[in-house]
Design a protein around this motif. Structure first.
Motif, PDB file in Angstrom:
ATOM      1  N   PHE A  93       0.915  -1.313   0.301  1.00 57.05           N
ATOM      2  CA  PHE A  93      -0.191   0.389   0.263  1.00 57.05           C
ATOM      3  C   PHE A  93       0.475   1.547  -0.345  1.00 57.05           C
ATOM      4  O   PHE A  93       0.258   2.677  -0.508  1.00 57.05           O
ATOM      5  CB  PHE A  93      -0.646  -0.229   1.663  1.00 57.05           C
ATOM      6  CG  PHE A  93      -1.733  -0.738   0.980  1.00 57.05           C
ATOM      7  CD1 PHE A  93      -2.569  -1.611   0.129  1.00 57.05           C
ATOM      8  CD2 PHE A  93      -2.524  -0.978   2.366  1.00 57.05           C
ATOM      9  CE1 PHE A  93      -3.255  -2.110   0.132  1.00 57.05           C
ATOM     10  CE2 PHE A  93      -4.175  -1.667   1.798  1.00 57.05           C
ATOM     11  CZ  PHE A  93      -4.490  -2.413   0.776  1.00 57.05           C
ATOM     12  N   GLY A  94       1.702   1.020   0.601  1.00 57.42           N
ATOM     13  CA  GLY A  94       2.728   2.260   0.878  1.00 57.42           C
ATOM     14  C   GLY A  94       3.795   2.663   1.642  1.00 57.42           C
ATOM     15  O   GLY A  94       4.485   3.992   1.960  1.00 57.42           O
ATOM     16  N   HIS A  95       2.701   2.024   2.669  1.00 53.02           N
ATOM     17  CA  HIS A  95       2.802   2.138   3.588  1.00 53.02           C
ATOM     18  C   HIS A  95       5.152   1.675   5.024  1.00 53.02           C
ATOM     19  O   HIS A  95       5.758   0.537   3.718  1.00 53.02           O
ATOM     20  CB  HIS A  95       2.703   1.811   5.007  1.00 53.02           C
ATOM     21  CG  HIS A  95       0.973   2.771   4.753  1.00 53.02           C
ATOM     22  ND1 HIS A  95       0.818   3.415   4.684  1.00 53.02           N
ATOM     23  CD2 HIS A  95       0.216   1.475   4.599  1.00 53.02           C
ATOM     24  CE1 HIS A  95      -0.615   3.252   4.400  1.00 53.02           C
ATOM     25  NE2 HIS A  95      -1.394   2.882   4.425  1.00 53.02           N
ATOM     26  N   GLN A  96       5.384   2.247   5.123  1.00 53.34           N
ATOM     27  CA  GLN A  96       7.213   1.525   6.261  1.00 53.34           C
ATOM     28  C   GLN A  96       6.338   0.957   7.155  1.00 53.34           C
ATOM     29  O   GLN A  96       5.711   1.446   7.801  1.00 53.34           O
ATOM     30  CB  GLN A  96       7.244   2.426   6.185  1.00 53.34           C
ATOM     31  CG  GLN A  96       7.916   4.032   5.725  1.00 53.34           C
ATOM     32  CD  GLN A  96       9.248   2.813   4.822  1.00 53.34           C
ATOM     33  OE1 GLN A  96       9.300   3.641   3.201  1.00 53.34           O
ATOM     34  NE2 GLN A  96      10.270   2.733   5.116  1.00 53.34           N
ATOM     35  N   VAL A  97       6.970  -0.680   6.584  1.00 53.33           N
ATOM     36  CA  VAL A  97       6.288  -1.740   7.741  1.00 53.33           C
ATOM     37  C   VAL A  97       7.914  -2.475   7.953  1.00 53.33           C
ATOM     38  O   VAL A  97       8.324  -2.834   7.076  1.00 53.33           O
ATOM     39  CB  VAL A  97       5.484  -2.466   6.069  1.00 53.33           C
ATOM     40  CG1 VAL A  97       4.770  -3.481   7.764  1.00 53.33           C
ATOM     41  CG2 VAL A  97       4.002  -1.603   6.005  1.00 53.33           C
ATOM     42  N   VAL A  98       7.303  -2.842   9.742  1.00 53.25           N
ATOM     43  CA  VAL A  98       8.427  -3.607   9.418  1.00 53.25           C
ATOM     44  C   VAL A  98       8.141  -4.802  10.332  1.00 53.25           C
ATOM     45  O   VAL A  98       6.527  -4.393  11.604  1.00 53.25           O
ATOM     46  CB  VAL A  98       9.816  -2.774  11.336  1.00 53.25           C
ATOM     47  CG1 VAL A  98      10.872  -3.548  11.424  1.00 53.25           C
ATOM     48  CG2 VAL A  98       9.589  -1.738  10.494  1.00 53.25           C
TER      49      VAL A  98
ATOM     50  N   LEU B 277       9.568  -2.310   3.182  1.00 52.47           N
ATOM     51  CA  LEU B 277       9.673  -3.609   4.107  1.00 52.47           C
ATOM     52  C   LEU B 277      10.769  -4.018   5.159  1.00 52.47           C
ATOM     53  O   LEU B 277      12.037  -4.271   3.862  1.00 52.47           O
ATOM     54  CB  LEU B 277       8.890  -4.741   3.582  1.00 52.47           C
ATOM     55  CG  LEU B 277       8.441  -6.212   4.155  1.00 52.47           C
ATOM     56  CD1 LEU B 277       7.421  -6.195   5.490  1.00 52.47           C
ATOM     57  CD2 LEU B 277       8.091  -7.267   3.487  1.00 52.47           C
ATOM     58  N   SER B 278      10.708  -4.467   5.835  1.00 55.25           N
ATOM     59  CA  SER B 278      12.170  -5.113   6.693  1.00 55.25           C
ATOM     60  C   SER B 278      11.228  -5.689   7.634  1.00 55.25           C
ATOM     61  O   SER B 278      10.514  -5.962   8.364  1.00 55.25           O
ATOM     62  CB  SER B 278      13.034  -3.307   7.362  1.00 55.25           C
ATOM     63  OG  SER B 278      12.332  -3.506   8.225  1.00 55.25           O
TER      64      SER B 278
ATOM     65  N   ASN C   2       8.891  -5.555  -2.371  1.00 59.78           N
ATOM     66  CA  ASN C   2       8.446  -4.463  -1.147  1.00 59.78           C
ATOM     67  C   ASN C   2      10.211  -3.982  -0.141  1.00 59.78           C
ATOM     68  O   ASN C   2      10.710  -3.299   0.498  1.00 59.78           O
ATOM     69  CB  ASN C   2       7.634  -4.647   0.031  1.00 59.78           C
ATOM     70  CG  ASN C   2       5.943  -4.144  -1.160  1.00 59.78           C
ATOM     71  OD1 ASN C   2       5.531  -3.004  -1.180  1.00 59.78           O
ATOM     72  ND2 ASN C   2       5.415  -4.944  -0.977  1.00 59.78           N
ATOM     73  N   VAL C   3      10.498  -5.130  -0.316  1.00 63.29           N
ATOM     74  CA  VAL C   3      11.873  -5.372   0.418  1.00 63.29           C
ATOM     75  C   VAL C   3      13.331  -4.647  -0.135  1.00 63.29           C
ATOM     76  O   VAL C   3      13.869  -3.289  -0.010  1.00 63.29           O
ATOM     77  CB  VAL C   3      12.562  -6.248   0.910  1.00 63.29           C
ATOM     78  CG1 VAL C   3      14.106  -6.119   1.369  1.00 63.29           C
ATOM     79  CG2 VAL C   3      11.749  -7.394   1.810  1.00 63.29           C
ATOM     80  N   ALA C   4      13.238  -3.897  -2.018  1.00 64.06           N
ATOM     81  CA  ALA C   4      13.810  -4.054  -2.584  1.00 64.06           C
ATOM     82  C   ALA C   4      13.420  -2.589  -2.760  1.00 64.06           C
ATOM     83  O   ALA C   4      14.169  -1.299  -2.847  1.00 64.06           O
ATOM     84  CB  ALA C   4      13.631  -4.612  -3.887  1.00 64.06           C
ATOM     85  N   ALA C   5      12.276  -2.057  -1.929  1.00 59.44           N
ATOM     86  CA  ALA C   5      11.891  -0.417  -2.341  1.00 59.44           C
ATOM     87  C   ALA C   5      11.673  -0.298  -1.546  1.00 59.44           C
ATOM     88  O   ALA C   5      11.716   1.097  -0.889  1.00 59.44           O
ATOM     89  CB  ALA C   5      10.574  -0.645  -3.108  1.00 59.44           C
TER      90      ALA C   5
END
Length: 435
Positions: A22-27, A64-65, A58-61
């Motif tokens: 969705f575009g959020h920063q997610v851990v 996501l981590s 998403n990891v590449a972007a």
């Protein structure tokens, strides 16, 4: 939005990955270091079609981590999702909430500034109240709003369910959380995928009510299937005739060996226990739980009759071990009860499943696990389809007839047409059809 997901099981991992899409920063956070190491290396610990590609993108972007550290990501988060397991307690059948409460206590110690704490795990009514109490007891200065946001993910179709949901349910008692939750789900088209805001306890109950109703439909159609066999009717035509009624709908009207998986069995039982505790028993669901358990073992009797009424010394080939196709999940799979009943009756078993054999073999080590359909068929007295994997929808009956001791097919998912199978020289048995 900055989001922390606690728990990288099925719900947590899929939710976190999709929120990053969705575009959020997610851990995504988990205590199990090996799982986090595997995710960092690009290995996905669960089988879900398309999830590996979504993680990699998403990891590449940089959105996501994965980490084992809870304090850092929680301190920086606008919203913290608790997505840990809530299995049934063996002692009484209630949902086991110790992992949820432990996560809440850890969040309390790490949270900084106003933060929305979201319960994504399936929890009984009133759990949000207890989470709120635990957080404020552990950290009286914590500024949080506890929200219920139940998941409605189907294993094997979870990504589509998250990205294109029938609805998103958000329950809250603190209006400060409304805008943050609305922003989290803003990428969704509100007309096609409505977001329903309600009170927190109502939201918690919606999940259990929905899953129990679907379980009720499955158990009901299985009862009708039994009646069809006795009166010479066809359950597939009955299901079609019922399902075309828009008040009923066509989904969850496929007769089979009973429901299983990570949701329906534990959620129906949890709803039963909650209702009993509040002196408002739901007799329909109590009955459904019993019907489903009985149904699984009854399928073994169907198999026994198909091979002449005595399984001792017979070899049966099992096709499908997971509770549904496109997953490696065997939790509460009908295959567990069916296999155990067949073993109890003296049968020897060979089995194949495209994804479920590693997990199944840990529980049932005595089966002879094979690498393909042909190996399972060699020398068996009957083949049994328990899970409707696409692999099993185009069987080579000519080849199987040569391999089998007796050409008998027991189709517990009604995949095939009796006349077509009979034309290939097979004796065919299905569910709820006058074979």
């Amino acid at each position: 939005m900055r989001i922390a997901i606690i728990g990288t099981g099925y719900v947590g991992l899929v939710s976190g990955v999709c929120l990053s899409e969705f575009g959020h920063q997610v851990v995504c956070i988990d205590k199990i270091a090996d799982k986090i190491d595997r995710l960092k290396a690009g290995e996905v610990p669960i089988y879900e079609p398309g999830l590996d590609d979504l993680i990699a993108r998403n990891v590449a972007a940089g959105r996501l981590s994965f980490t084992t550290d809870l304090a850092g990501p929680v301190a920086e988060a606008d919203a913290v999702f608790i997505a840990v397991g809530t299995p049934s307690r063996k002692s009484d059948g209630h949902a086991d909430l110790r992992y949820v409460f432990a996560a809440a206590a850890e969040v309390a110690r790490a949270v900084q500034g106003f933060t929305v704490v979201v319960t994504k795990s399936t929890v009984p009514v009133g759990t949000g109240d207890e989470i709120e109490r635990i957080i404020h007891e552990a950290n009286p200065h914590a500024d949080v709003a506890v929200v219920s946001n139940p998941e409605f993910l189907r294993e094997g179709a979870a990504i589509e369910d998250f990205m294109k949901p029938d609805r998103v349910v958000i329950g809250m008692n603190d209006d400060r959380a409304r805008q943050i939750m609305a922003d989290i789900y803003k990428p969704l088209d509100a007309e096609k995928h409505p977001v329903v805001f309600t009170a927190r306890r109502t939201s918690e109950l919606i999940k259990y009510a929905a899953n129990s109703f679907l379980a009720l439909k499955l158990a009901y159609i299985n009862e009708i299937a039994d009646l069809c066999e006795h009166v010479g009717a066809n359950i597939q035509d009955v299901s079609l005739g019922m399902g075309l009624d828009t008040r009923i709908g066509r989904k969850f009207l496929n007769a089979g060996p009973g429901y299983g998986g990570s949701c329906f069995p534990k959620d129906t039982l949890a709803l039963v226990k909650t209702a009993q505790d509040h002196s408002a028993p739901i007799r329909l669901i109590e009955t459904i739980v019993g019907i489903n358990e009985t149904r699984k073992r009854a399928m073994a009797r169907k198999i026994e009759l198909a091979v002449g009424g005595d399984l001792r010394g017979k070899t049966i080939g099992i096709l499908g071990l997971t509770f549904k196709p496109d997953t490696d999940d065997i939790r509460e799979s009908p295959a567990l009860s069916i296999v155990q009943a067949l073993l109890d009756k003296g049968a020897r078993l060979k089995a194949y499943d495209p994804e479920g054999m590693p997990a199944f073999s840990e529980t049932m080590p005595d089966l002879d696990y094979k690498s393909g359909i042909g190996e399972v068929a060699d020398g068996v007295d009957a083949l049994v389809i328990i899970t409707e994997w696409s692999h099993f929808r185009d069987l080579d009956f000519a080849d199987l007839a040569k391999r089998m001791k007796r050409p008998v097919l027991v189709d517990l998912r009604n995949i095939y047409d009796r006349k077509a199978v009979a034309a290939a020289g097979f004796e065919y048995h299905s569910v709820g059809r006058a074979d």
